[in-house]
Every structure is written in C-alpha cells, then in structure tokens.
Design an enzyme around this catalytic site. Structure first.
Site, PDB file in Angstrom:
ATOM      1  N   SER A 146       0.836  -1.201   0.000  1.00 25.34           N
ATOM      2  CA  SER A 146       0.000   0.000   0.000  1.00 25.34           C
ATOM      3  C   SER A 146       0.862   1.239   0.000  1.00 25.34           C
ATOM      4  O   SER A 146       2.016   1.229   0.450  1.00 25.34           O
ATOM      5  CB  SER A 146      -0.894   0.006   1.257  1.00 25.34           C
ATOM      6  OG  SER A 146      -1.514   1.256   1.458  1.00 25.34           O
ATOM      7  N   TYR A 160      -1.121  -0.723  10.466  1.00 25.09           N
ATOM      8  CA  TYR A 160      -1.493  -1.181   9.125  1.00 25.09           C
ATOM      9  C   TYR A 160      -0.366  -0.852   8.147  1.00 25.09           C
ATOM     10  O   TYR A 160       0.049  -1.698   7.345  1.00 25.09           O
ATOM     11  CB  TYR A 160      -2.789  -0.504   8.690  1.00 25.09           C
ATOM     12  CG  TYR A 160      -3.137  -0.701   7.235  1.00 25.09           C
ATOM     13  CD1 TYR A 160      -3.715  -1.886   6.798  1.00 25.09           C
ATOM     14  CD2 TYR A 160      -2.891   0.304   6.293  1.00 25.09           C
ATOM     15  CE1 TYR A 160      -4.033  -2.073   5.453  1.00 25.09           C
ATOM     16  CE2 TYR A 160      -3.211   0.127   4.959  1.00 25.09           C
ATOM     17  CZ  TYR A 160      -3.787  -1.060   4.545  1.00 25.09           C
ATOM     18  OH  TYR A 160      -4.099  -1.254   3.218  1.00 25.09           O
TER      19      TYR A 160
END
Length: 255
Positions: A146, A160
C-alpha cells in the site's frame, strides 16, 4: 500483445468484492481458471464466480479464513482439486485496516488482527503454494502492499502501514529465495482506490475530496487499475521482473 493465461490456475484471496474481484475477473478474461476466496460474504463471492462464468470463464468459490493455517491448506487444496493441478498464480489480495487506532490505544488483540490479516496471511499463503510452483519450475506471486507502507498511512493506521511495509520487504526476500525455481514475486501498491470497502468504511467524504485534489491525475483509482498491473506482472511480459513494487496511485506518491 494479448495476455494469454490459458491453462493457468490462479487463486486470488479476498476476491469477493472490490480490488480482489476485479483481479479475479481480469485473470479469467485472460484465460486463467480462477479460485475465488471470501471470508464471510459467500453471496458476494458467488456474484464474482457468476460474473466470470457468464463471460465464459472458469471459477470456483472457496470460503476460508486466510489467517488460519488449516484453512489456508484447505483453500489451496480445494482450488487445485477443482481444476486438476497446482496453483500457477497466487494473488494475496486479502488484507484490512481492521480499525483506526492510535498507538496509545493499541491493544495486543488489535495488533494481532492487523498483522495476521495482512502479513501472516501473505506469508503462509506463499508457503502453501511454493511446492507446487517449484515442481513446475514456474510461478507468479503477487502480494498487496500500500501507499501507506511509504508514508505511514492516515490517522490511526501506523500498524497497518507497518504490516504493508513488512509485506514489501518480505516479498523482496522471497523473490531472491525462489528465483532459481522460475518463480517471480512482486508487489502492487495501490493508493486511493475508489469503489472499495476500505474507503467506504474508513474514509470520510471530506478526506476523500481532499485526497483526490492532491492526485496529479485528478481522480480516484479503480479496482480495474490495480487489476491491470497484476495482469502485467503475471504475464510473460514481466518474466524478467521480480522483487519489485508497482505503485498505482495516479502520481500521489512518486518514487
């Protein structure tokens, strides 16, 4: 040049909706037989399978929790049994922010959920398919990182982001480990991708507008944008590409 995946067996985790669904459909449109995976939303998984079959492709749905090693084994076994061979293409799409929480509010339970759904699932899905790929002397693994891995993510997303950065580093190490077996390992790194459960759940309309305003291409990405990068990486066009990360963010982050 058309990408032809005829005869290939693919497995896409978390492919009942969003990015995973777009990847599964794109692989099937290129000729692959596709294992579709969901955790709970069986009806959505069936919709993905139905879309593939309606277009003339082959797909099978397997409900499984990819944070559980026994279920990982069952998932891969059922897809291989359905299509009569071992996995050629693995796309580790399953992942989740879980919840936004600052480090002061972090608990061991939240930590484990975030790391398990992102990093653990990726590591052990890779481990499960490697024997079959090595036996064939070929294979394509695509892991999902990501933009957060580069910038630390938004508010309450530091863990995350860390899990996604770990996937990036893990993929590089794995790429070196399995290269002699004809297996490539690469990452795709989405930025702001619309029409996904992630942003529908965790991003406000105000934050969405502010983010899009800062994207040079002036639009949200689509699940199909991500699927296109995956298609390239699993095709012969990328036979000399391994250990790399393709950024799909419209210019929001350039490296």
């Amino acid at each position: 040049m058309n990408i032809d995946l005829t005869g290939k067996i693919a497995l896409v985790t978390g492919s009942n909706v969003g990015i995973g669904r777009a990847i599964a459909i794109a692989l099937a449109e290129s000729g692959a037989k596709v294992g579709v995976n969901c955790l709970r939303s069986v009806d959505q998984g069936e919709e993905t399978v139905a879309a593939i079959r309606a277009a003339g492709g082959e797909a099978v749905l397997v409900q499984a929790d990819v944070t559980d090693l026994a279920q990982i084994d069952r998932l891969v076994s059922e897809v291989e049994r359905a299509f009569g061979g071992s996995i050629d293409i693995l796309v580790n799409n399953a992942g989740h922010l879980v919840q936004r929480v600052d480090n002061a509010g972090m608990t061991e339970e939240i930590y484990e959920k975030i790391m398990n759904v992102n990093l653990k699932s990726t590591v052990f899905m890779c481990k499960r398919v490697l024997a079959g790929m090595k036996a064939k002397g070929a294979g394509r693994i695509i892991n999902m990182t990501s933009i957060a891995a580069h910038n630390g993510g938004g508010p309450g997303a530091s863990l995350y982001a860390a899990s996604k950065a770990a996937i990036m580093a893990y993929s590089k190490g794995l790429a070196k480990e399995v290269a002699f077996s004809g297996i490539t390992v690469n990452n795709v790194s989405p930025g702001f991708i619309g029409n996904t459960r992630f942003h529908d759940t965790f991003t406000t309309d105000e934050a969405r507008k502010a983010t899009v305003a800062g994207i040079p291409l002036k639009r949200e990405g689509t699940p199909e944008d991500v699927a296109g990068a995956v298609l390239y990486l699993v095709s012969d066009l990328a036979s000399y590409v391994t250990g790399e990360t393709i950024e799909i963010n419209g210019g929001l982050l350039m490296r």
